[in-house]
Design an enzyme around this catalytic site. Structure first.
Site, PDB file in Angstrom:
ATOM      1  N   ASP A  42      11.467  -6.218   3.320  1.00 50.59           N
ATOM      2  CA  ASP A  42      10.859  -5.871   4.120  1.00 50.59           C
ATOM      3  C   ASP A  42      10.251  -6.478   4.800  1.00 50.59           C
ATOM      4  O   ASP A  42       9.031  -5.629   5.923  1.00 50.59           O
ATOM      5  CB  ASP A  42       9.395  -5.544   2.914  1.00 50.59           C
ATOM      6  CG  ASP A  42       8.770  -3.728   3.137  1.00 50.59           C
ATOM      7  OD1 ASP A  42       9.479  -3.195   3.862  1.00 50.59           O
ATOM      8  OD2 ASP A  42       7.714  -3.692   2.206  1.00 50.59           O
TER       9      ASP A  42
ATOM     10  N   HIS B  50      -1.251  -6.148   5.912  1.00 50.55           N
ATOM     11  CA  HIS B  50      -1.122  -6.299   4.683  1.00 50.55           C
ATOM     12  C   HIS B  50      -0.575  -7.687   4.666  1.00 50.55           C
ATOM     13  O   HIS B  50      -0.535  -8.496   3.996  1.00 50.55           O
ATOM     14  CB  HIS B  50       0.581  -6.082   4.490  1.00 50.55           C
ATOM     15  CG  HIS B  50       0.330  -4.203   4.068  1.00 50.55           C
ATOM     16  ND1 HIS B  50      -0.364  -3.434   3.288  1.00 50.55           N
ATOM     17  CD2 HIS B  50       1.033  -2.948   4.380  1.00 50.55           C
ATOM     18  CE1 HIS B  50      -0.559  -2.808   3.346  1.00 50.55           C
ATOM     19  NE2 HIS B  50       0.891  -1.951   3.851  1.00 50.55           N
TER      20      HIS B  50
ATOM     21  N   GLY C  82       5.017  -6.304   2.935  1.00 52.41           N
ATOM     22  CA  GLY C  82       5.571  -4.982   3.843  1.00 52.41           C
ATOM     23  C   GLY C  82       5.316  -4.995   5.904  1.00 52.41           C
ATOM     24  O   GLY C  82       4.651  -4.113   6.256  1.00 52.41           O
TER      25      GLY C  82
ATOM     26  N   ASP D 157      -5.265   3.815   7.633  1.00 48.47           N
ATOM     27  CA  ASP D 157      -3.823   4.336   6.947  1.00 48.47           C
ATOM     28  C   ASP D 157      -3.384   4.512   5.084  1.00 48.47           C
ATOM     29  O   ASP D 157      -4.357   4.409   4.511  1.00 48.47           O
ATOM     30  CB  ASP D 157      -2.843   1.968   6.786  1.00 48.47           C
ATOM     31  CG  ASP D 157      -1.272   2.485   6.902  1.00 48.47           C
ATOM     32  OD1 ASP D 157      -0.919   2.124   6.088  1.00 48.47           O
ATOM     33  OD2 ASP D 157      -1.264   1.806   8.308  1.00 48.47           O
TER      34      ASP D 157
END
Length: 411
Positions: A78, A120, A128, A155
């Site tokens: 990720d 994040h 993230g 978000d």
């Protein structure tokens, strides 16, 4: 009309979650393109030095030599390692820090960095697809000139990295100097798994973290009504000197209007405002959303027809700013929304007044522009060499069954 600075640097680094360059792709035909770069020293002002140094030296060709460090810093999958990773961090973080400085020095009333908003990232870890938390850097910069800073996050994912940075408030900023408010999807193991309404901060930070957890499919009217009620009360009680608004476009449910209405609501407070981008799953709609919201911030009504430009093919077949609508079942009952609202307002009652701040010497800025930006050519593009270093690979984005996020329903 307020003076607005657009800090978007127009990079097109490949990004699966939150299409970095696509904010500027939509804006370029309308004439917006500015950028700034942050130094390694500035980034270290928040982030652990060894992590920053690792980001600076790691490359796709050498990552196989650092399996232990990759695991330690949560890099891979990720948060992939790609060419010019650290330069990417410098660019988007630099835009947010520079935006904050322009606000501090009253060079503008609103500053925009659509490339920023990577909420994040932690002090010593990526998360993230966020590597450096530019929002925290920007907030710390604003605290040099403002007693209190309000952070608002719309978000679809919880703004965990920013909340965590100020959760205790004695480590960064000082007592009550930062309040974080996040509206996001919560539950069913949805990333990052934090952001319950009961998470309100601890120690000196208690009640300065506000979370508004929502379920799939909340409609525009319900969301904007809830947003206006909560944010209006927050501003009334907390009395911030500046606001940071993270506008992650992954919260879109087929319509930009509700998302943009939140921007319009915050703008009406007439406080120094730093606006950033964030996440987003559909690159064309991310560009549409942030272009439309730039118009909102400029109080400029943009034509629905997108002007001809080199990316026009991506907006076929109608070539318009309007985002295609699709139906998502609203799992947020009136009872659930009402309960969340009452819990948040009850938590706010624990803040009896805006916290005072002891006078202190303001640290100097690293950089203040010494040229007249009004004379700059806003249509001037980034040179070809710089563009080539930030080319986005089309195969980083997937449609249909190949899209890892295709089953994800937006809040």
């Amino acid at each position: 009309m307020k003076k607005v600075e657009d800090e978007n640097e127009g990079d097109r680094v490949a990004r699966r979650r939150g299409k970095r360059g696509w904010g500027s792709t939509g804006l370029l035909p309308f004439g917006y393109n500015r950028f700034a770069v942050s130094s390694q020293h500035e980034i270290m002002g928040l982030t652990q030095a060894d992590y920053v140094e690792f980001l600076h030296r790691i490359t796709p060709d050498t990552q196989h030599l650092y399996s232990e460090e990759l695991m330690k810093y949560n890099l891979g999958e990720d948060c992939p390692v790609f060419e010019n990773l650290f330069e990417f961090c410098q660019i988007y973080a630099g835009g947010t820090v520079d935006a904050a400085r322009r606000l501090n020095n009253q060079l503008c009333d609103i500053a925009i960095n659509w490339a920023g908003g990577l909420h994040h990232a932690k002090k010593c870890q990526a998360s993230g697809f966020c590597y450096i938390n530019d929002l925290v850097l920007g907030i710390l910069e604003l605290l040099k000139h403002h007693a209190r800073v309000l952070y608002i996050d719309i978000d679809v994912h919880h703004g965990d990295g920013v909340e965590e940075a100020f959760y205790f408030t004695d480590s960064l900023g000082g007592y009550g100097r930062v309040m974080t408010v996040s509206f996001h999807k919560f539950g069913d193991m949805f990333f990052p798994g934090t952001g319950d309404v009961k998470e309100v901060g601890e120690r000196e930070g208690k009640f300065y973290a506000i979370n508004v957890p929502l379920k799939d499919g909340i409609d525009d009217a319900s969301f904007t009504r809830l947003f206006k009620t909560i944010i209006s009360k927050v501003v009334e009680i907390y009395q911030p000197g500046a606001i940071v608004l993270q506008c992650g476009a992954d919260s879109l449910a087929g319509d930009r209007l509700g998302h943009a209405e939140c921007v319009r609501i915050v703008k009406k407070f007439n406080l120094p405002l730093l606006v950033t981008g964030g996440g987003g799953y559909t690159k064309e709609n991310v560009a549409r959303c942030w272009t439309f919201e730039t118009g909102v911030l400029l109080e400029s009504e943009l034509p629905n027809e997108i002007p001809d430009n080199e990316y026009i093919k991506y907006f076929a077949p109608d070539y318009s700013l309007k985002i295609p609508h699709w139906h998502i079942e609203n799992l947020n009952s009136k009872s659930y929304v009402g309960t969340i609202k009452m819990q948040v307002l009850e938590n706010l009652r624990n803040i009896q007044h805006a916290p005072s701040v002891q006078m202190q010497e303001v640290p100097p800025d690293f950089y203040i522009p010494d040229f007249d930006e009004d004379k700059q050519n806003l249509d001037e593009r980034v040179d070809q060499h710089t563009q080539d270093k930030h080319i986005q690979r089309d195969d980083e984005y997937y449609d249909g069954d190949n899209d890892n996020d295709h089953n994800m329903e937006d809040a």
